[in-house]
Scaffold this active site. Structure first.
Site, PDB file in Angstrom:
ATOM      1  N   ARG A 152     -41.986  24.897   7.864  1.00  0.00           N
ATOM      2  CA  ARG A 152     -41.278  25.157   6.608  1.00  0.00           C
ATOM      3  C   ARG A 152     -39.819  24.751   6.801  1.00  0.00           C
ATOM      4  O   ARG A 152     -39.307  24.694   7.922  1.00  0.00           O
ATOM      5  CB  ARG A 152     -41.330  26.640   6.248  1.00  0.00           C
ATOM      6  CG  ARG A 152     -42.724  27.203   5.984  1.00  0.00           C
ATOM      7  CD  ARG A 152     -42.647  28.692   5.665  1.00  0.00           C
ATOM      8  NE  ARG A 152     -43.940  29.260   5.328  1.00  0.00           N
ATOM      9  CZ  ARG A 152     -44.730  29.895   6.197  1.00  0.00           C
ATOM     10  NH1 ARG A 152     -44.356  30.036   7.465  1.00  0.00           N
ATOM     11  NH2 ARG A 152     -45.899  30.381   5.797  1.00  0.00           N
ATOM     12  N   LYS A 176     -42.359  33.370   7.658  1.00  0.00           N
ATOM     13  CA  LYS A 176     -42.210  34.359   6.585  1.00  0.00           C
ATOM     14  C   LYS A 176     -42.468  35.757   7.129  1.00  0.00           C
ATOM     15  O   LYS A 176     -43.336  35.950   7.967  1.00  0.00           O
ATOM     16  CB  LYS A 176     -43.191  34.049   5.455  1.00  0.00           C
ATOM     17  CG  LYS A 176     -42.734  32.905   4.556  1.00  0.00           C
ATOM     18  CD  LYS A 176     -43.642  32.781   3.345  1.00  0.00           C
ATOM     19  CE  LYS A 176     -43.142  31.694   2.406  1.00  0.00           C
ATOM     20  NZ  LYS A 176     -44.040  31.506   1.257  1.00  0.00           N
ATOM     21  N   HIS A 245     -40.943  20.143   1.781  1.00  0.00           N
ATOM     22  CA  HIS A 245     -42.251  20.730   1.471  1.00  0.00           C
ATOM     23  C   HIS A 245     -43.334  19.654   1.469  1.00  0.00           C
ATOM     24  O   HIS A 245     -44.479  19.903   1.865  1.00  0.00           O
ATOM     25  CB  HIS A 245     -42.192  21.431   0.116  1.00  0.00           C
ATOM     26  CG  HIS A 245     -43.423  22.222  -0.204  1.00  0.00           C
ATOM     27  ND1 HIS A 245     -43.906  23.212   0.631  1.00  0.00           N
ATOM     28  CD2 HIS A 245     -44.281  22.156  -1.249  1.00  0.00           C
ATOM     29  CE1 HIS A 245     -45.010  23.719   0.100  1.00  0.00           C
ATOM     30  NE2 HIS A 245     -45.263  23.100  -1.032  1.00  0.00           N
ATOM     31  N   ARG A 248     -44.497  19.012   5.016  1.00  0.00           N
ATOM     32  CA  ARG A 248     -45.375  20.087   5.495  1.00  0.00           C
ATOM     33  C   ARG A 248     -46.760  19.962   4.847  1.00  0.00           C
ATOM     34  O   ARG A 248     -47.782  20.136   5.508  1.00  0.00           O
ATOM     35  CB  ARG A 248     -44.741  21.441   5.158  1.00  0.00           C
ATOM     36  CG  ARG A 248     -45.606  22.674   5.479  1.00  0.00           C
ATOM     37  CD  ARG A 248     -44.749  23.918   5.320  1.00  0.00           C
ATOM     38  NE  ARG A 248     -45.520  25.117   5.064  1.00  0.00           N
ATOM     39  CZ  ARG A 248     -46.021  25.915   6.004  1.00  0.00           C
ATOM     40  NH1 ARG A 248     -45.861  25.621   7.282  1.00  0.00           N
ATOM     41  NH2 ARG A 248     -46.677  27.019   5.682  1.00  0.00           N
ATOM     42  N   HIS A 271     -49.993  30.750   7.974  1.00  0.00           N
ATOM     43  CA  HIS A 271     -50.441  31.458   6.775  1.00  0.00           C
ATOM     44  C   HIS A 271     -51.121  32.763   7.158  1.00  0.00           C
ATOM     45  O   HIS A 271     -51.988  32.774   8.040  1.00  0.00           O
ATOM     46  CB  HIS A 271     -51.444  30.603   5.980  1.00  0.00           C
ATOM     47  CG  HIS A 271     -50.794  29.502   5.206  1.00  0.00           C
ATOM     48  ND1 HIS A 271     -51.480  28.392   4.757  1.00  0.00           N
ATOM     49  CD2 HIS A 271     -49.514  29.332   4.788  1.00  0.00           C
ATOM     50  CE1 HIS A 271     -50.648  27.595   4.106  1.00  0.00           C
ATOM     51  NE2 HIS A 271     -49.456  28.150   4.108  1.00  0.00           N
ATOM     52  N   TYR A 280     -53.361  25.333  -0.426  1.00  0.00           N
ATOM     53  CA  TYR A 280     -52.272  24.480   0.023  1.00  0.00           C
ATOM     54  C   TYR A 280     -52.766  23.132   0.518  1.00  0.00           C
ATOM     55  O   TYR A 280     -52.104  22.126   0.398  1.00  0.00           O
ATOM     56  CB  TYR A 280     -51.564  25.222   1.161  1.00  0.00           C
ATOM     57  CG  TYR A 280     -50.198  24.722   1.510  1.00  0.00           C
ATOM     58  CD1 TYR A 280     -50.027  23.667   2.380  1.00  0.00           C
ATOM     59  CD2 TYR A 280     -49.066  25.332   0.990  1.00  0.00           C
ATOM     60  CE1 TYR A 280     -48.775  23.223   2.729  1.00  0.00           C
ATOM     61  CE2 TYR A 280     -47.805  24.902   1.331  1.00  0.00           C
ATOM     62  CZ  TYR A 280     -47.663  23.838   2.205  1.00  0.00           C
ATOM     63  OH  TYR A 280     -46.417  23.401   2.543  1.00  0.00           O
TER      64      TYR A 280
END
Length: 304
Positions: A152, A176, A245, A248, A271, A280
């Protein structure tokens, strides 16, 4: 609003006066509320509702289902339910209702559009940077690492020199939710990070921990990365707009197309849920059909 039971119409009119005089909402918003609430009230009357006290979450869900059957977009249905929630909040406020029956009912989530990934040839075109300028070396190393490890934007900006091991070919990133993971990188990503580390001292300020720094000598900003990538996309004559993005997403798509291992790609991307990876990363149907035809034992029985 003729044709509606007086008991329903009276509360609606009180609400319209409330949003006009007390909340002082714009005329556009007032008209929108009236339009949405008129539609839903007429639907409730058809269903047999004559008093607002009859309406519970089940009735509201029926309204939402009807909206979906009528082809309402998720955003339009969300707006309709929002108007209903506001109206019921008002009825609770004036003690017509004890609780808001629309509170727990939400519209289906809007599908997130997937960014178009770059194909392998476009990636080669973008990354064909051979300049000796330290900033160009930095940019290629950054893009190679982002594409090579599926990082990311915030993750690659946050990487420090101590987080990376060229000998092992891995790096530690904070994703995240402050979740730490170790991801592998190899080949051209490893080669160009090594080249960058040799010239990094020409730009980095003393004691600066960041792996990637700006020409000011401090950690590169996310905005700077976005700007530089867009510029390289134009300079390398890549047809689509280049963003972090998109790199990725291209990593995820190419990895899944090559391996078919959804779980491994989930781990590499960091994830928490497999469903996120399924959204995704997409495979076109032809690729799936080809894999099926070549792999499934019952699909190969035709030619004997």
């Amino acid at each position: 609003m003729s044709g509606l039971p007086a008991s329903l119409e009276k509360s609606l009119n009180r609400f319209y006066e409330y949003i006009r005089s007390e909340r002082e909402l714009s005329l556009h918003t007032q008209h929108n509320y009236k339009r949405q609430l008129t539609t839903m009230t007429e639907q409730l009357v058809v269903l047999g509702v004559t008093e607002w006290q009859q309406v519970d979450a089940g009735w509201v869900r029926q309204l939402a289902s009807k909206g979906m059957r009528d082809g309402l977009k998720a955003s339009s249905l969300s707006m309709r339910l929002s108007a209903l929630r506001s109206f019921f909040d008002y009825l609770v406020q004036i003690k017509v209702l004890a609780a808001n029956p629309a509170k727990g009912v939400s519209a289906p989530r809007k599908a997130r559009p997937l960014p178009k990934n770059l194909d392998v040839d476009e990636m080669d075109q973008l990354l064909n940077v051979d300049e000796d300028d330290p900033l160009a070396i930095r940019d290629r190393a950054l893009m190679e690492l982002m594409y090579g490890a599926g990082l990311r934007l915030a993750e690659i900006v946050g990487v420090n020199v101590r987080d990376i091991s060229l000998s092992k070919g891995d790096l530690r990133v904070i994703g995240k939710g402050d979740k730490e993971r170790v991801v592998p990188f190899a080949g051209l990503a490893r080669e160009w990070v090594a080249k960058w580390l040799k010239v990094r001292g020409q730009l980095a300020g003393e004691g600066e921990p960041a792996l990637f720094v700006s020409k000011l000598g401090t950690r590169i900003s996310t905005r700077n990365v976005q700007k530089r990538m867009a510029e390289w996309g134009q300079k390398q004559s890549v047809s689509s707009h280049i963003s972090p993005h998109k790199l990725r997403h291209s990593f995820a798509t190419h990895m899944l197309e090559s391996s078919g291992d959804l779980r491994a790609v989930q781990e590499l991307l960091g994830h928490a849920n497999l469903s996120t990876t399924q959204i995704y990363t997409h495979l076109d149907f032809q690729h799936l059909a080809k894999v099926y035809d070549e792999s499934h034992p019952r699909a190969k029985r035709g030619n004997k």
